[in-house]
Design a protein around this motif. Structure first.
Motif, PDB file in Angstrom:
ATOM      1  N   GLU A 199       0.852  -1.191   0.000  1.00 25.37           N
ATOM      2  CA  GLU A 199       0.000   0.000   0.000  1.00 25.37           C
ATOM      3  C   GLU A 199       0.883   1.235   0.000  1.00 25.37           C
ATOM      4  O   GLU A 199       1.547   1.521   0.989  1.00 25.37           O
ATOM      5  N   VAL A 200       0.934   1.903  -1.127  1.00 32.23           N
ATOM      6  CA  VAL A 200       1.617   3.193  -1.240  1.00 32.23           C
ATOM      7  C   VAL A 200       0.639   4.161  -1.879  1.00 32.23           C
ATOM      8  O   VAL A 200      -0.327   3.759  -2.522  1.00 32.23           O
ATOM      9  N   THR A 201       0.912   5.443  -1.685  1.00 37.87           N
ATOM     10  CA  THR A 201      -0.046   6.443  -2.168  1.00 37.87           C
ATOM     11  C   THR A 201       0.510   7.339  -3.264  1.00 37.87           C
ATOM     12  O   THR A 201      -0.196   8.226  -3.732  1.00 37.87           O
ATOM     13  N   SER A 202       1.775   7.113  -3.653  1.00 40.90           N
ATOM     14  CA  SER A 202       2.363   8.005  -4.649  1.00 40.90           C
ATOM     15  C   SER A 202       3.500   7.311  -5.388  1.00 40.90           C
ATOM     16  O   SER A 202       4.041   6.291  -4.939  1.00 40.90           O
ATOM     17  N   LYS A 203       3.871   7.906  -6.496  1.00 42.19           N
ATOM     18  CA  LYS A 203       5.014   7.447  -7.280  1.00 42.19           C
ATOM     19  C   LYS A 203       6.276   7.475  -6.418  1.00 42.19           C
ATOM     20  O   LYS A 203       7.086   6.537  -6.448  1.00 42.19           O
ATOM     21  N   LYS A 204       6.443   8.530  -5.632  1.00 35.98           N
ATOM     22  CA  LYS A 204       7.615   8.657  -4.762  1.00 35.98           C
ATOM     23  C   LYS A 204       7.689   7.477  -3.804  1.00 35.98           C
ATOM     24  O   LYS A 204       8.754   6.870  -3.626  1.00 35.98           O
ATOM     25  N   ARG A 205       6.582   7.139  -3.168  1.00 34.42           N
ATOM     26  CA  ARG A 205       6.572   6.024  -2.206  1.00 34.42           C
ATOM     27  C   ARG A 205       6.844   4.689  -2.906  1.00 34.42           C
ATOM     28  O   ARG A 205       7.493   3.815  -2.350  1.00 34.42           O
ATOM     29  N   LEU A 206       6.370   4.546  -4.125  1.00 40.28           N
ATOM     30  CA  LEU A 206       6.648   3.321  -4.887  1.00 40.28           C
ATOM     31  C   LEU A 206       8.142   3.224  -5.178  1.00 40.28           C
ATOM     32  O   LEU A 206       8.752   2.160  -4.994  1.00 40.28           O
ATOM     33  N   LEU A 207       8.758   4.318  -5.599  1.00 40.98           N
ATOM     34  CA  LEU A 207      10.199   4.320  -5.860  1.00 40.98           C
ATOM     35  C   LEU A 207      10.988   4.055  -4.580  1.00 40.98           C
ATOM     36  O   LEU A 207      12.012   3.371  -4.603  1.00 40.98           O
ATOM     37  N   GLU A 208      10.507   4.569  -3.451  1.00 39.13           N
ATOM     38  CA  GLU A 208      11.166   4.293  -2.171  1.00 39.13           C
ATOM     39  C   GLU A 208      11.092   2.810  -1.823  1.00 39.13           C
ATOM     40  O   GLU A 208      12.078   2.224  -1.357  1.00 39.13           O
ATOM     41  N   VAL A 223      -0.244   2.975 -12.145  1.00 35.25           N
ATOM     42  CA  VAL A 223       0.665   1.829 -12.116  1.00 35.25           C
ATOM     43  C   VAL A 223       0.398   1.005 -10.863  1.00 35.25           C
ATOM     44  O   VAL A 223       0.330   1.551  -9.759  1.00 35.25           O
ATOM     45  N   ASP A 224       0.212  -0.302 -11.046  1.00 34.28           N
ATOM     46  CA  ASP A 224       0.052  -1.195  -9.900  1.00 34.28           C
ATOM     47  C   ASP A 224       1.055  -2.351  -9.916  1.00 34.28           C
ATOM     48  O   ASP A 224       1.090  -3.163  -9.000  1.00 34.28           O
ATOM     49  N   LEU A 225       1.895  -2.412 -10.943  1.00 35.49           N
ATOM     50  CA  LEU A 225       2.956  -3.421 -11.041  1.00 35.49           C
ATOM     51  C   LEU A 225       4.244  -2.705 -11.445  1.00 35.49           C
ATOM     52  O   LEU A 225       4.271  -2.019 -12.465  1.00 35.49           O
ATOM     53  N   ALA A 226       5.292  -2.869 -10.641  1.00 38.99           N
ATOM     54  CA  ALA A 226       6.549  -2.173 -10.941  1.00 38.99           C
ATOM     55  C   ALA A 226       7.740  -3.108 -10.773  1.00 38.99           C
ATOM     56  O   ALA A 226       7.876  -3.764  -9.740  1.00 38.99           O
ATOM     57  N   PHE A 227       8.560  -3.149 -11.801  1.00 42.55           N
ATOM     58  CA  PHE A 227       9.795  -3.928 -11.772  1.00 42.55           C
ATOM     59  C   PHE A 227      10.940  -2.930 -11.745  1.00 42.55           C
ATOM     60  O   PHE A 227      11.154  -2.190 -12.708  1.00 42.55           O
ATOM     61  N   GLY A 228      11.659  -2.873 -10.628  1.00 44.46           N
ATOM     62  CA  GLY A 228      12.806  -1.984 -10.499  1.00 44.46           C
ATOM     63  C   GLY A 228      14.067  -2.702 -10.935  1.00 44.46           C
ATOM     64  O   GLY A 228      14.229  -3.897 -10.672  1.00 44.46           O
ATOM     65  N   LEU A 229      14.963  -1.980 -11.593  1.00 42.93           N
ATOM     66  CA  LEU A 229      16.162  -2.603 -12.133  1.00 42.93           C
ATOM     67  C   LEU A 229      17.366  -1.693 -11.925  1.00 42.93           C
ATOM     68  O   LEU A 229      17.320  -0.504 -12.243  1.00 42.93           O
ATOM     69  N   LEU A 230      18.431  -2.269 -11.369  1.00 44.47           N
ATOM     70  CA  LEU A 230      19.722  -1.601 -11.301  1.00 44.47           C
ATOM     71  C   LEU A 230      20.674  -2.338 -12.212  1.00 44.47           C
ATOM     72  O   LEU A 230      20.714  -3.569 -12.197  1.00 44.47           O
ATOM     73  N   ARG A 232      -3.319  -0.857  -4.739  1.00 43.15           N
ATOM     74  CA  ARG A 232      -4.035   0.058  -5.629  1.00 43.15           C
ATOM     75  C   ARG A 232      -3.011   0.827  -6.450  1.00 43.15           C
ATOM     76  O   ARG A 232      -1.960   1.200  -5.944  1.00 43.15           O
ATOM     77  N   GLY A 233      -3.360   1.115  -7.689  1.00 41.53           N
ATOM     78  CA  GLY A 233      -2.448   1.821  -8.575  1.00 41.53           C
ATOM     79  C   GLY A 233      -2.213   3.265  -8.145  1.00 41.53           C
ATOM     80  O   GLY A 233      -3.051   3.867  -7.475  1.00 41.53           O
ATOM     81  N   VAL A 234      -1.062   3.782  -8.547  1.00 45.53           N
ATOM     82  CA  VAL A 234      -0.708   5.177  -8.273  1.00 45.53           C
ATOM     83  C   VAL A 234      -0.397   5.879  -9.597  1.00 45.53           C
ATOM     84  O   VAL A 234       0.035   5.252 -10.557  1.00 45.53           O
ATOM     85  N   SER A 235      -0.605   7.168  -9.612  1.00 42.25           N
ATOM     86  CA  SER A 235      -0.288   7.961 -10.799  1.00 42.25           C
ATOM     87  C   SER A 235       1.212   7.891 -11.044  1.00 42.25           C
ATOM     88  O   SER A 235       2.011   8.033 -10.120  1.00 42.25           O
ATOM     89  N   PHE A 236       1.594   7.652 -12.311  1.00 43.69           N
ATOM     90  CA  PHE A 236       3.007   7.452 -12.622  1.00 43.69           C
ATOM     91  C   PHE A 236       3.417   8.172 -13.909  1.00 43.69           C
ATOM     92  O   PHE A 236       4.480   7.921 -14.447  1.00 43.69           O
TER      93      PHE A 236
END
Length: 148
Positions: free
Chosen positions: A17-26, A97-104, A85-89
């Protein structure tokens, strides 16, 4: 096919449960930070956020692929977050966006890493896979779907 060890069950979160793009990136930054000795959640977040400023990594259809180059790692490292729940991205289709794959990827990322990004984007274009990822209710199930 994803490279071995690109993503592990410990770098997957379910029904976050996040409420923003920033929180998703965190959230992704916290999962990716153990990738290298010089990585910290804040440094990874700064890199992902910097990349977002160049243009959204939202692919559309509720998928985002935040990524960054970082020194101190030898191989690409991935993390996956399924949101409650999805967040504005700022995705091209304006869908949350409700599915995110982070990559380094290593700072000296080469063609192989660019093809990895392209391969991930192609995989996530599969509506059947996206739907299965949204229905999954465990990190183990998400991992099986991601690596198959």
């Amino acid at each position: 096919m994803l490279p071995p060890d690109l993503i592990t069950e410990t770098r997957i979160r379910v029904r976050v449960e996040v409420t923003s793009k920033k929180r998703l990136l965190e959230s992704l930054s916290e999962l990716l930070a153990p990738a290298g000795p010089k990585c910290s959640p804040s440094s990874v977040f700064d890199l992902l956020n910097e990349r977002e400023r160049l243009g959204s990594t939202g692919l559309g259809e509720g998928i985002a692929l935040p990524h960054a180059r970082i020194s101190g790692i030898d191989d690409a490292v991935g993390a996956f977050v399924q949101l409650e729940r999805g967040v504005s991205f700022d995705a091209p289709d304006d869908q949350p966006v409700d599915l995110a794959f982070g990559l380094l990827v290593p700072e000296e990322a080469n063609e192989a890493h660019l093809s990895l990004l392209a391969g991930l984007a192609e995989r996530f274009s599969d509506a059947e896979l996206r739907n299965a990822l949204r229905r999954a209710d465990s990190s183990g199930e998400l991992l099986r779907l991601l690596v198959r």
